[in-house]
Design a protein around this motif. Structure first.
Motif, short mmCIF file in Angstrom:
data_model
loop_
_atom_site.label_atom_id
_atom_site.label_comp_id
_atom_site.label_asym_id
_atom_site.label_seq_id
_atom_site.Cartn_x
_atom_site.Cartn_y
_atom_site.Cartn_z
N ASP A 198 29.45 48.03 31.79
CA ASP A 198 30.11 49.28 31.42
C ASP A 198 31.63 49.07 31.38
O ASP A 198 32.16 48.05 31.81
N PHE A 199 32.33 50.05 30.86
CA PHE A 199 33.77 49.96 30.66
C PHE A 199 34.53 49.73 31.97
O PHE A 199 35.43 48.89 32.06
N THR A 200 34.15 50.47 33.01
CA THR A 200 34.88 50.34 34.27
C THR A 200 34.65 48.98 34.93
O THR A 200 35.55 48.45 35.59
N SER A 201 33.46 48.40 34.75
CA SER A 201 33.21 47.06 35.27
C SER A 201 34.10 46.05 34.54
O SER A 201 34.66 45.13 35.16
N GLU A 202 34.21 46.22 33.22
CA GLU A 202 35.09 45.34 32.46
C GLU A 202 36.52 45.45 32.97
O GLU A 202 37.25 44.46 33.08
N SER A 203 36.95 46.66 33.28
CA SER A 203 38.30 46.87 33.79
C SER A 203 38.48 46.25 35.17
O SER A 203 39.52 45.65 35.47
N LEU A 204 37.46 46.40 36.02
CA LEU A 204 37.55 45.84 37.36
C LEU A 204 37.61 44.32 37.31
O LEU A 204 38.35 43.69 38.09
N ARG A 205 36.86 43.71 36.40
CA ARG A 205 36.89 42.25 36.26
C ARG A 205 38.30 41.77 35.93
O ARG A 205 38.70 40.67 36.31
N SER A 206 39.03 42.59 35.19
CA SER A 206 40.38 42.19 34.77
C SER A 206 41.34 42.08 35.95
O SER A 206 42.40 41.46 35.83
N LEU A 207 40.98 42.67 37.10
CA LEU A 207 41.82 42.55 38.28
C LEU A 207 41.72 41.16 38.91
O LEU A 207 42.60 40.76 39.68
N ASN A 208 40.64 40.43 38.60
CA ASN A 208 40.54 39.06 39.09
C ASN A 208 41.69 38.24 38.53
O ASN A 208 41.96 38.27 37.33
N GLN A 209 42.36 37.50 39.37
CA GLN A 209 43.55 36.77 38.95
C GLN A 209 43.27 35.41 38.34
O GLN A 209 44.06 34.90 37.56
N ARG A 210 42.11 34.80 38.66
CA ARG A 210 41.85 33.43 38.21
C ARG A 210 40.60 33.29 37.36
O ARG A 210 40.57 32.47 36.44
N ASP A 211 39.55 34.04 37.65
CA ASP A 211 38.30 33.95 36.90
C ASP A 211 37.72 35.35 36.78
O ASP A 211 37.41 35.99 37.77
N LYS A 212 37.58 35.82 35.55
CA LYS A 212 37.20 37.21 35.31
C LYS A 212 35.71 37.38 34.97
O LYS A 212 35.32 38.33 34.30
N THR A 213 34.88 36.47 35.45
CA THR A 213 33.46 36.51 35.12
C THR A 213 32.72 37.68 35.74
O THR A 213 31.93 38.36 35.08
N TYR A 214 32.97 37.95 37.03
CA TYR A 214 32.13 38.91 37.76
C TYR A 214 32.90 40.16 38.18
O TYR A 214 34.11 40.12 38.40
N SER A 215 32.15 41.26 38.32
CA SER A 215 32.76 42.54 38.69
C SER A 215 32.30 43.06 40.05
O SER A 215 32.90 44.00 40.57
N HIS A 216 31.24 42.49 40.64
CA HIS A 216 30.71 43.01 41.90
C HIS A 216 30.05 41.89 42.68
O HIS A 216 29.64 40.86 42.11
N CYS A 217 29.89 42.07 44.00
CA CYS A 217 29.40 40.98 44.85
C CYS A 217 28.65 41.51 46.06
O CYS A 217 28.83 42.65 46.48
N GLY A 218 27.82 40.65 46.63
CA GLY A 218 27.07 40.98 47.84
C GLY A 218 26.60 39.71 48.53
O GLY A 218 26.83 38.60 48.04
N ILE A 219 25.92 39.88 49.65
CA ILE A 219 25.42 38.75 50.44
C ILE A 219 23.90 38.85 50.56
O ILE A 219 23.37 39.90 50.89
N ALA A 220 23.22 37.73 50.30
CA ALA A 220 21.76 37.71 50.30
C ALA A 220 21.19 37.49 51.69
O ALA A 220 21.76 36.77 52.51
N SER A 221 20.04 38.12 51.92
CA SER A 221 19.30 37.92 53.17
C SER A 221 17.81 38.02 52.86
O SER A 221 17.35 39.03 52.31
#
Length: 219
Positions: A65-88
């Motif tokens: 979505d548009f806001t995810s694209e915008s959030l990715r742009s805040l990444n300073q070095r690699d703009k691949t991902y917009s969200h993250c978590g930890i697996a269990s």
């Protein structure tokens, strides 16, 4: 810093990339069949990726979505991902713990979602699975930390303030979980926009001890 904080508050809804984006234009039967096939193919890829996941892995996604694209742009070095978590992995089910804001998480508390739901193709263009060089004892400590933060009902941090621990945004939750869970073994780069310091999603997977296990694009 006021304009940036306001921008971040708006963009935090990008973490809700499981929302469906429907095309209001006319679709043909062929278009519908193609869409169904794309989702089917994506689900097969997700099932394959799930077999790669180990407890303690960093799981990332790219919202469509548009806001995810915008959030990715805040990444300073690699703009691949917009969200993250930890697996269990718990009783043979792969869960992802992640901090989520916005309307798709009404209580604003840290989420515990099945991997399939976290990676759902209806709201994402792809996922990544990354792993740190941690010992079994460090992974056990990490999971305890993650579950404790989840049990505490930590709220989503609308102010994106790294100095507080009672509220956390998505990358902050992951960052602090690894930091506390490994007793400081994992150290991360801090991104800056002017005087504003934050942890970007890219700061997590570009960490020297982090290696990619699987990267998938759904289309």
């Amino acid at each position: 810093m006021g304009w940036l904080t306001g921008c971040l508050i708006f963009l935090c809804t990008a973490c809700n990339s499981n929302s469906n984006n429907y095309n209001t234009g006319t679709t043909t039967k062929q278009d519908s069949l193609k869409a169904v096939q794309q989702i089917t193919n994506a689900l097969l890829k997700i099932d394959t990726a799930k077999k790669t996941v180990a407890t303690g892995d960093l799981v990332l996604r790219t919202g469509n979505d548009f806001t995810s694209e915008s959030l990715r742009s805040l990444n300073q070095r690699d703009k691949t991902y917009s969200h993250c978590g930890i697996a269990s992995i718990e009783n043979d089910t792969v869960f992802v713990y992640h901090a989520l804001g916005g309307e798709f998480n009404p209580d604003q508390r840290i989420c515990r979602d099945r991997f399939e739901d976290f990676a759902a193709p209806q709201g994402n263009r792809g996922i990544g699975i990354y792993r740190y060089g941690l010992t079994a004892a460090e992974i056990k400590s990490l999971v305890i930390t993650v579950k404790n933060l989840h049990a505490m009902g930590i709220m989503f941090d609308m102010k994106f303030d790294l100095q507080t621990n009672d509220h956390m945004y998505c990358a902050e939750f992951v960052y602090k979980s690894y930091l506390m869970g490994t007793n400081g073994k994992l150290q991360f780069n801090t991104s800056h926009i002017g005087d504003f310091a934050f942890i970007g999603v890219d700061d997590l997977f570009l960490q020297p001890l982090c290696t990619v296990q699987k990267k998938i694009l759904y289309q």
